[in-house]
Design a protein around this motif. Structure first.
Motif: not given
Length: 295
Positions: A156-157, A267-268, A282-285
């Motif tokens: 997922d990116t 991309d992340i 949490k950091f991704l959100d």
């Protein structure tokens, strides 16, 4: 294999001698030697060659070291996730990152995230995108910053709004430095130093087209620092991403953009279907809500 014994083994690998490793682990040297010998018998192979003042890892010993680092890291992360109190955000987030000026988007997010969650610690592992993918695959990175990575079907990116532009890094008095931009024809003949990934699987082959087979590629690199030294020693022109090195710090070197422009998406990424730790999720959100980060 016992996790505790793997920790013992990694300590020996890191310290280089049984005696120093035993001091670090607060065990006696005979106890440590016996544990390592038992591990070798369990695996049916020699892991360490003992002789002189230092131990030397065999080929299988090197393999076990890499695997042990993964196993111990996963065990520690799993333990931390389970022990974490509900509603408390603390622990580690590991990010594998290719060299990219666009990493500044991630860096500013880390800065602001830490203001909200000061007990989260970030671990950054730099390398080319293939290294970052390897860490994702083996579970030793939560997230990865991938530059111009074509194969993201298993992940997922989040795509960053910023893109990275390719430039030529060259001496300021070189004839090409007097041009506003550098074309493919300009680079047929002169010695070139290129990113191994970019020239094999990245965006540069399409830019060069049928000239690709006529290039004089004298060296390839994965990280820019040593490539910059090669350029300063007049080994060749370096094709790299703009902003990887601040040219203002070296009055003898400069950059020129490619024309037609060559840009790479950034991309992340994270492993699809693999649950993230509480701080990583949490950091991704948090990243999703940042300006300059797409979906």
């Amino acid at each position: 294999m016992d996790i505790r014994v793997l920790r013992y083994y990694l300590a020996v690998c890191q310290e280089g001698t049984m005696s120093r490793a035993a001091e670090t682990l607060h065990v006696t040297q005979p106890t440590l030697s016996r544990q390592i010998a038992d591990l070798e018998r369990e695996l049916g192979c020699t892991l360490l060659e003992r002789g002189g003042h230092r131990v030397r890892l065999t080929e299988k010993g090197l393999y076990l070291r890499r695997r042990a680092e993964e196993i111990v890291s996963l065990a520690d992360q799993t333990s931390a996730d389970i022990r974490a109190e509900e509603g408390v955000v603390e622990g580690d987030v590991t990010i594998a990152a290719g060299e990219s000026p666009s990493f500044s988007t991630v860096a500013s997010a880390i800065r602001d995230f830490r203001k909200l969650y000061p007990h989260v610690q970030f671990h950054i592992h730099s390398g080319v995108s293939s290294d970052a993918v390897w860490r994702l695959e083996h579970g030793t990175a939560d997230l990865a910053v991938l530059v111009s990575q074509p194969d993201t079907d298993d992940y997922d990116t989040l795509r960053l709004a910023a893109t990275d532009r390719y430039v030529v890094y060259l001496p300021v008095h070189d004839p090409l430095a007097h041009k506003e931009a550098v074309t493919p024809d300009d680079l047929v003949g002169p010695p070139l130093i290129v990113s191994e990934q970019a020239i094999k699987r990245g965006v540069l082959p399409a830019w060069f087209g049928d000239r690709l087979g006529h290039l004089d590629i004298v060296a390839t690199f994965n990280l820019f620092y040593n490539a910059a030294i090669l350029a300063r020693e007049r080994v060749g022109y370096v094709l790299t991403l703009e902003g990887v090195v601040p040219v203002g710090g070296d009055a003898d070197m400069t950059t020129r953009p490619l024309f037609p422009p060559v840009v790479s998406p950034v991309d992340i990424a994270w492993k699809r279907g693999q649950p993230l730790s509480v701080p990583a999720a949490k950091f991704l959100d948090f990243l999703r809500e940042r300006p300059g980060v797409g979906q």
